[in-house]
Design a protein around this motif. Structure first.
Motif, PDB file in Angstrom:
ATOM      1  N   ARG A  71      40.518  33.446  49.084  1.00  0.00           N
ATOM      2  CA  ARG A  71      40.140  33.310  47.677  1.00  0.00           C
ATOM      3  C   ARG A  71      38.782  33.980  47.518  1.00  0.00           C
ATOM      4  O   ARG A  71      37.831  33.658  48.227  1.00  0.00           O
ATOM      5  CB  ARG A  71      40.059  31.845  47.286  1.00  0.00           C
ATOM      6  N   ILE A  72      38.701  34.935  46.607  1.00  0.00           N
ATOM      7  CA  ILE A  72      37.457  35.662  46.366  1.00  0.00           C
ATOM      8  C   ILE A  72      36.984  35.320  44.961  1.00  0.00           C
ATOM      9  O   ILE A  72      37.663  35.619  43.981  1.00  0.00           O
ATOM     10  CB  ILE A  72      37.664  37.186  46.519  1.00  0.00           C
ATOM     11  N   GLU A  73      35.838  34.688  44.876  1.00  0.00           N
ATOM     12  CA  GLU A  73      35.280  34.263  43.591  1.00  0.00           C
ATOM     13  C   GLU A  73      34.500  35.412  42.961  1.00  0.00           C
ATOM     14  O   GLU A  73      33.288  35.498  43.088  1.00  0.00           O
ATOM     15  CB  GLU A  73      34.363  33.043  43.789  1.00  0.00           C
ATOM     16  N   ARG A  74      35.222  36.323  42.317  1.00  0.00           N
ATOM     17  CA  ARG A  74      34.611  37.468  41.654  1.00  0.00           C
ATOM     18  C   ARG A  74      35.204  37.616  40.267  1.00  0.00           C
ATOM     19  O   ARG A  74      36.320  37.165  40.003  1.00  0.00           O
ATOM     20  CB  ARG A  74      34.874  38.772  42.429  1.00  0.00           C
ATOM     21  N   SER A  75      34.488  38.288  39.403  1.00  0.00           N
ATOM     22  CA  SER A  75      35.001  38.607  38.073  1.00  0.00           C
ATOM     23  C   SER A  75      36.170  39.578  38.215  1.00  0.00           C
ATOM     24  O   SER A  75      36.161  40.468  39.061  1.00  0.00           O
ATOM     25  CB  SER A  75      33.897  39.259  37.237  1.00  0.00           C
ATOM     26  N   TRP A  76      37.159  39.432  37.360  1.00  0.00           N
ATOM     27  CA  TRP A  76      38.315  40.325  37.365  1.00  0.00           C
ATOM     28  C   TRP A  76      38.099  41.538  36.470  1.00  0.00           C
ATOM     29  O   TRP A  76      38.958  42.405  36.381  1.00  0.00           O
ATOM     30  CB  TRP A  76      39.569  39.565  36.903  1.00  0.00           C
ATOM     31  N   LYS A  77      36.954  41.598  35.812  1.00  0.00           N
ATOM     32  CA  LYS A  77      36.704  42.631  34.811  1.00  0.00           C
ATOM     33  C   LYS A  77      36.967  44.050  35.329  1.00  0.00           C
ATOM     34  O   LYS A  77      37.597  44.851  34.649  1.00  0.00           O
ATOM     35  CB  LYS A  77      35.264  42.512  34.318  1.00  0.00           C
ATOM     36  N   HIS A  78      36.498  44.378  36.504  1.00  0.00           N
ATOM     37  CA  HIS A  78      36.642  45.735  37.047  1.00  0.00           C
ATOM     38  C   HIS A  78      37.620  45.793  38.217  1.00  0.00           C
ATOM     39  O   HIS A  78      37.786  46.847  38.830  1.00  0.00           O
ATOM     40  CB  HIS A  78      35.281  46.277  37.500  1.00  0.00           C
ATOM     41  N   PHE A  79      38.273  44.693  38.513  1.00  0.00           N
ATOM     42  CA  PHE A  79      39.131  44.643  39.694  1.00  0.00           C
ATOM     43  C   PHE A  79      40.303  45.620  39.626  1.00  0.00           C
ATOM     44  O   PHE A  79      40.658  46.238  40.627  1.00  0.00           O
ATOM     45  CB  PHE A  79      39.651  43.222  39.943  1.00  0.00           C
ATOM     46  N   GLU A  80      40.883  45.792  38.463  1.00  0.00           N
ATOM     47  CA  GLU A  80      42.021  46.712  38.340  1.00  0.00           C
ATOM     48  C   GLU A  80      41.631  48.132  38.742  1.00  0.00           C
ATOM     49  O   GLU A  80      42.364  48.817  39.455  1.00  0.00           O
ATOM     50  CB  GLU A  80      42.582  46.701  36.919  1.00  0.00           C
ATOM     51  N   ALA A  81      40.443  48.580  38.306  1.00  0.00           N
ATOM     52  CA  ALA A  81      39.982  49.923  38.661  1.00  0.00           C
ATOM     53  C   ALA A  81      39.707  50.023  40.162  1.00  0.00           C
ATOM     54  O   ALA A  81      40.040  51.032  40.797  1.00  0.00           O
ATOM     55  CB  ALA A  81      38.731  50.283  37.868  1.00  0.00           C
ATOM     56  N   VAL A  82      39.116  48.975  40.739  1.00  0.00           N
ATOM     57  CA  VAL A  82      38.863  48.968  42.189  1.00  0.00           C
ATOM     58  C   VAL A  82      40.194  49.039  42.937  1.00  0.00           C
ATOM     59  O   VAL A  82      40.349  49.813  43.883  1.00  0.00           O
ATOM     60  CB  VAL A  82      38.056  47.717  42.599  1.00  0.00           C
TER      61      VAL A  82
END
Length: 102
Positions: free
Chosen positions: A16-27
């Motif tokens: 489980r990675i507690e990060r924002s999903w805002k830019h995850f799709e691009a990553v």
């Protein structure tokens, strides 16, 4: 990276990675095929409660995420774009290039 944001494994054996999903799709796009659209300035739509942001703000967030996931080529790409946004002077860009930052 920021290992404090990586939690324990779930019951299913996933991290489980507690990060924002805002830019995850691009990553994730970059991981899949080596390319992605870098973020641009954001202007809210009428039904959107997210605040407006500049391209520089979006790129700073994106650079942080690329650094967290330790994807050096993506970090370099996004950092270069961020420096071009921040320093538009040809002289400054030339100095950055001379020092290997672009």
């Amino acid at each position: 990276g920021d290992s404090a944001n990586v939690g324990c494994k779930t019951d299913g054996g996933h991290y489980r990675i507690e990060r924002s999903w805002k830019h995850f799709e691009a990553v994730l796009d970059y991981v899949r095929d080596g390319s992605c659209a870098l973020p641009a300035a954001y202007s809210p739509k009428s039904q959107d409660n997210r605040r407006a942001s500049s391209e520089e703000e979006e790129l700073r967030e994106f650079v942080r995420e690329a650094g967290f996931y330790r994807i050096r080529p993506l970090l370099d790409l996004a950092t270069s774009r961020l420096l071009h946004c921040r320093y538009s002077s040809p002289r400054m860009l030339s100095l950055l290039a001379e020092r290997g930052l672009l």
